[in-house]
Structure formats: structure tokens, C-alpha cells
Scaffold this motif. Structure first.
Motif, PDB file in Angstrom:
ATOM      1  N   VAL A 116       6.202   2.572   1.861  1.00  0.00           N
ATOM      2  CA  VAL A 116       5.796   2.371   3.254  1.00  0.00           C
ATOM      3  C   VAL A 116       5.168   3.668   3.752  1.00  0.00           C
ATOM      4  O   VAL A 116       5.703   4.758   3.531  1.00  0.00           O
ATOM      5  CB  VAL A 116       6.994   1.950   4.135  1.00  0.00           C
ATOM      6  CG1 VAL A 116       8.153   2.932   4.014  1.00  0.00           C
ATOM      7  CG2 VAL A 116       6.555   1.795   5.589  1.00  0.00           C
ATOM      8  N   ALA A 117       4.027   3.541   4.386  1.00  0.00           N
ATOM      9  CA  ALA A 117       3.314   4.698   4.919  1.00  0.00           C
ATOM     10  C   ALA A 117       3.014   4.454   6.390  1.00  0.00           C
ATOM     11  O   ALA A 117       2.672   3.330   6.783  1.00  0.00           O
ATOM     12  CB  ALA A 117       2.017   4.934   4.154  1.00  0.00           C
ATOM     13  N   ALA A 118       3.134   5.493   7.202  1.00  0.00           N
ATOM     14  CA  ALA A 118       2.922   5.352   8.645  1.00  0.00           C
ATOM     15  C   ALA A 118       2.332   6.626   9.217  1.00  0.00           C
ATOM     16  O   ALA A 118       2.471   7.716   8.648  1.00  0.00           O
ATOM     17  CB  ALA A 118       4.233   5.020   9.344  1.00  0.00           C
ATOM     18  N   ALA A 119       1.689   6.475  10.374  1.00  0.00           N
ATOM     19  CA  ALA A 119       1.009   7.597  11.011  1.00  0.00           C
ATOM     20  C   ALA A 119       1.973   8.586  11.653  1.00  0.00           C
ATOM     21  O   ALA A 119       1.690   9.786  11.692  1.00  0.00           O
ATOM     22  CB  ALA A 119       0.028   7.073  12.053  1.00  0.00           C
ATOM     23  N   THR A 120       3.107   8.107  12.159  1.00  0.00           N
ATOM     24  CA  THR A 120       4.028   8.975  12.897  1.00  0.00           C
ATOM     25  C   THR A 120       5.461   8.752  12.437  1.00  0.00           C
ATOM     26  O   THR A 120       5.792   7.683  11.906  1.00  0.00           O
ATOM     27  CB  THR A 120       3.954   8.693  14.410  1.00  0.00           C
ATOM     28  OG1 THR A 120       4.382   7.337  14.648  1.00  0.00           O
ATOM     29  CG2 THR A 120       2.543   8.901  14.941  1.00  0.00           C
ATOM     30  N   PRO A 121       6.345   9.742  12.650  1.00  0.00           N
ATOM     31  CA  PRO A 121       7.749   9.562  12.288  1.00  0.00           C
ATOM     32  C   PRO A 121       8.390   8.384  13.009  1.00  0.00           C
ATOM     33  O   PRO A 121       9.216   7.662  12.419  1.00  0.00           O
ATOM     34  CB  PRO A 121       8.389  10.891  12.703  1.00  0.00           C
ATOM     35  CG  PRO A 121       7.276  11.875  12.688  1.00  0.00           C
ATOM     36  CD  PRO A 121       6.063  11.117  13.124  1.00  0.00           C
ATOM     37  N   GLU A 122       8.044   8.190  14.281  1.00  0.00           N
ATOM     38  CA  GLU A 122       8.643   7.093  15.045  1.00  0.00           C
ATOM     39  C   GLU A 122       8.287   5.733  14.442  1.00  0.00           C
ATOM     40  O   GLU A 122       9.141   4.853  14.290  1.00  0.00           O
ATOM     41  CB  GLU A 122       8.168   7.153  16.500  1.00  0.00           C
ATOM     42  CG  GLU A 122       8.640   8.386  17.266  1.00  0.00           C
ATOM     43  CD  GLU A 122       7.725   9.584  17.108  1.00  0.00           C
ATOM     44  OE1 GLU A 122       7.944  10.574  17.840  1.00  0.00           O
ATOM     45  OE2 GLU A 122       6.815   9.550  16.248  1.00  0.00           O
ATOM     46  N   LEU A 123       7.032   5.554  14.092  1.00  0.00           N
ATOM     47  CA  LEU A 123       6.591   4.289  13.497  1.00  0.00           C
ATOM     48  C   LEU A 123       7.193   4.111  12.107  1.00  0.00           C
ATOM     49  O   LEU A 123       7.612   2.998  11.741  1.00  0.00           O
ATOM     50  CB  LEU A 123       5.063   4.262  13.429  1.00  0.00           C
ATOM     51  CG  LEU A 123       4.419   2.994  12.857  1.00  0.00           C
ATOM     52  CD1 LEU A 123       4.905   1.749  13.577  1.00  0.00           C
ATOM     53  CD2 LEU A 123       2.902   3.100  12.924  1.00  0.00           C
ATOM     54  N   HIS A 124       7.270   5.182  11.362  1.00  0.00           N
ATOM     55  CA  HIS A 124       7.873   5.121  10.025  1.00  0.00           C
ATOM     56  C   HIS A 124       9.339   4.710  10.112  1.00  0.00           C
ATOM     57  O   HIS A 124       9.807   3.846   9.348  1.00  0.00           O
ATOM     58  CB  HIS A 124       7.739   6.483   9.342  1.00  0.00           C
ATOM     59  CG  HIS A 124       8.242   6.516   7.939  1.00  0.00           C
ATOM     60  ND1 HIS A 124       9.442   7.107   7.592  1.00  0.00           N
ATOM     61  CD2 HIS A 124       7.723   6.024   6.789  1.00  0.00           C
ATOM     62  CE1 HIS A 124       9.633   6.994   6.296  1.00  0.00           C
ATOM     63  NE2 HIS A 124       8.613   6.348   5.777  1.00  0.00           N
ATOM     64  N   ARG A 125      10.088   5.310  11.043  1.00  0.00           N
ATOM     65  CA  ARG A 125      11.506   4.954  11.199  1.00  0.00           C
ATOM     66  C   ARG A 125      11.662   3.489  11.582  1.00  0.00           C
ATOM     67  O   ARG A 125      12.564   2.797  11.094  1.00  0.00           O
ATOM     68  CB  ARG A 125      12.160   5.854  12.254  1.00  0.00           C
ATOM     69  CG  ARG A 125      12.462   7.260  11.771  1.00  0.00           C
ATOM     70  CD  ARG A 125      13.411   7.985  12.719  1.00  0.00           C
ATOM     71  NE  ARG A 125      12.823   8.188  14.028  1.00  0.00           N
ATOM     72  CZ  ARG A 125      12.135   9.281  14.375  1.00  0.00           C
ATOM     73  NH1 ARG A 125      11.939  10.249  13.494  1.00  0.00           N
ATOM     74  NH2 ARG A 125      11.652   9.409  15.602  1.00  0.00           N
ATOM     75  N   ALA A 126      10.792   2.999  12.461  1.00  0.00           N
ATOM     76  CA  ALA A 126      10.879   1.598  12.880  1.00  0.00           C
ATOM     77  C   ALA A 126      10.611   0.655  11.717  1.00  0.00           C
ATOM     78  O   ALA A 126      11.280  -0.384  11.572  1.00  0.00           O
ATOM     79  CB  ALA A 126       9.894   1.335  14.019  1.00  0.00           C
ATOM     80  N   LEU A 127       9.671   1.002  10.862  1.00  0.00           N
ATOM     81  CA  LEU A 127       9.379   0.164   9.715  1.00  0.00           C
ATOM     82  C   LEU A 127      10.512   0.204   8.693  1.00  0.00           C
ATOM     83  O   LEU A 127      10.859  -0.822   8.085  1.00  0.00           O
ATOM     84  CB  LEU A 127       8.061   0.598   9.071  1.00  0.00           C
ATOM     85  CG  LEU A 127       6.811   0.182   9.867  1.00  0.00           C
ATOM     86  CD1 LEU A 127       5.587   0.947   9.356  1.00  0.00           C
ATOM     87  CD2 LEU A 127       6.582  -1.321   9.784  1.00  0.00           C
ATOM     88  N   LEU A 128      11.096   1.383   8.498  1.00  0.00           N
ATOM     89  CA  LEU A 128      12.249   1.471   7.598  1.00  0.00           C
ATOM     90  C   LEU A 128      13.395   0.600   8.103  1.00  0.00           C
ATOM     91  O   LEU A 128      14.061  -0.092   7.313  1.00  0.00           O
ATOM     92  CB  LEU A 128      12.719   2.924   7.469  1.00  0.00           C
ATOM     93  CG  LEU A 128      11.866   3.873   6.636  1.00  0.00           C
ATOM     94  CD1 LEU A 128      12.490   5.270   6.669  1.00  0.00           C
ATOM     95  CD2 LEU A 128      11.736   3.380   5.200  1.00  0.00           C
TER      96      LEU A 128
END
Length: 267
Positions: free
Chosen positions: A250-262
Motif C-alpha cells: 500500500v502506498a499513500a501520499a501522506t502518513p494520515e492517508l496511509h494509516r487510514a488505509l492500513l
């Protein structure tokens, strides 16, 4: 060499790695363009993935070019396996990332080249031969596309993001509940394949990519590019990617978006 100068020396070394990698990538791109839509013979490997003589030709040429410039380094190619040591300086090659696209006349196939030190991805190239785009990134160096700086978006909200879901046909079989959840988030969702969605993420055009069933040569080049552009790329558990990762990324632009996807992937 002093402790202070060692990181600087390695940063300079990685700059040379990127410059050489771009030269290697342009030569590989010329070969791919020469044979694109030429009805090349296709064989299928044991895992039912296709391979053409063009994959093998590009990988052979890349291995020869790398070995001539960096004879002490190991090389791991998708089609021909490992030459040298996996644990030191290592180049990882995917000669045609998206062979199914290549053989079906779809121009969105790529070439991936990564450089690792002691098992850590340090530099990467995403080359899109038919688009004439080469994305580069390395530790301590800004990400670029055709030498122009690129940066990920600032999107933090999973509800507002533009999300690409790669390998959806495999996910619907093996992770149908997860796929169903992914289809409920974001302002815009697209199904995709191969490396280009990750390049779009690094360049700030989209916000996140969830990918599945990848091999090391599929993802190791992506990580340095995305991270150099300011993004985050891990496995579905949030662990850094290496040669032994399970291929769920999983790849994301920001830490917040990455955490939500995780949280969604593990919920």
C-alpha cells in the motif's frame, strides 16, 4: 573517511547510480519500443505469467550494462535469477513490468530497476517507454520525472482521496471483503495494473495505490521513488518492503492517508 563524510559519500554514490540507471533505462526503452505491437512470441512460466523473448533480451542487456559498470554488485533479474550476492549491493530488474499489457498492445507497461544496499532499497527507476517518461528517486535525492522535480499530493482524507486498486481480478478471488471495503472509499477509484499507478502517485496525480500479489522485482524500485517524492510505501501491515515481503503493498501520499488505509486493510 570520517563518520560525517560517509553519508555524504553514499549520497554522491547514489546520485551516480541514478544517472547510470537512467542511461540503462533509456537503452531498454529503445528495445521495448522497437518490438511493441510486433506480434512477438509468448511463452508462459510455471506461475502462468507470460514472458517474451523481448523480456529476456532487455534483461540480458541490462545485466551486461550493469556488470560492466559495477562488476562487484549482485544482480537479480526476474527472468534469469541471481548473479552474485543478495546481501550486499544489489540491482533488481523487471525488464517489462506488465508483459500482459505489452503483448496485448497496451502502452502502459514499464521497466523497473532498483538498487539495494544490505537489503534496503536505496534507489529506483520507473521507466515508461511508450510514454517517454522516466521516474527516478533515491535516498537523499529528490524524485524526478524526466529530470523535473515531482512531489506527492497533500491529501490526508481517505474519503476525499483518488485511489487506484491494482490487481483487482486477483483480489476479488483472494480478498473479496477487502476489495469491497476499498470500493467504498475515496472520491475517485480506478482499477489498474503494474507500475504506472505508483508513478502517478509519486507525481501527485493520484493519492494512493493498493496493490496485491507482487514479487520483489515488482515493488523494490517503486519504494525509493515514492519515498523520495514524499510518500509512504509499505506492506499491508505497515512494515518496510524488502526482498522477503509478501507482495501485498500500500502506498499513500501522506502518513494520515496511509494509516487510514492500513486500518481498512486490517479491519
Amino acid at each position: 573517511m570520517t563518520k560525517a563524510s560517509a553519508p555524504q559519500a553514499n549520497e554522491t554514490h547514489l546520485g551516480q547510480i541514478l544517472a547510470d540507471s537512467e542511461v540503462f533505462a533509456r537503452a531498454a526503452g529503445e528495445t521495448a519500443r522497437k518490438f511493441f505491437r510486433k506480434h512477438n512470441n509468448v511463452e508462459f512460466k510455471e506461475d502462468e505469467s507470460p514472458v517474451t523473448v523481448i523480456d529476456q533480451m532487455i534483461e540480458r542487456d541490462l545485466k551486461q550494462a550493469i556488470a560492466a559498470k559495477y562488476p562487484q554488485d549482485g544482480i537479480f533479474g526476474e527472468e534469469s535469477g541471481v548473479d552474485g550476492d543478495l546481501t550486499g549491493n544489489l540491482w533488481v530488474i523487471d525488464p517489462i513490468d506488465g508483459t500482459r499489457s505489452f503483448i496485448s498492445g497496451n502502452p502502459l507497461f514499464g521497466m523497473l530497476l532498483s538498487y539495494m544496499q544490505k537489503g534496503v532499497p536505496m534507489a529506483g527507476i520507473i521507466s515508461m517507454p511508450m510514454l517517454d517518461e522516466i521516474y527516478c528517486g533515491a535516498v537523499g535525492h529528490p524524485a524526478t520525472c524526466n529530470s523535473q522535480p515531482i512531489k506527492v499530493s497533500t491529501q490526508r482524507s481517505i474519503d476525499d482521496c483518488t485511489l487506484y486498486i491494482n490487481e483487482g481480478d486477483k483480489m476479488v478471488v483472494e480478498h473479496p471483503e477487502t476489495l469491497s471495503k476499498l470500493l467504498q472509499v475515496g472520491k475517485t477509484r480506478r482499477f489498474g495494473y503494474d507500475c504506472y499507478p505508483h508513478a502517478l502517485l509519486a507525481a501527485g496525480h493520484i493519492d494512493a495505490v493498493v496493490d496485491f500479489d507482487l514479487k520483489p522485482y515488482d515493488y523494490l524500485a517503486l519504494t525509493p521513488v515514492i519515498e523520495a517524492a514524499g510518500g509512504i510505501m509499505t506492506d499491508w501491515q505497515g512494515k518496510p518492503l524488502d526482498l522477503s515481503s509478501d507482495g501485498e503493498v500500500v502506498a499513500a501520499a501522506t502518513p494520515e492517508l496511509h494509516r487510514a488505509l492500513l486500518a481498512l486493510l486490517n479491519g
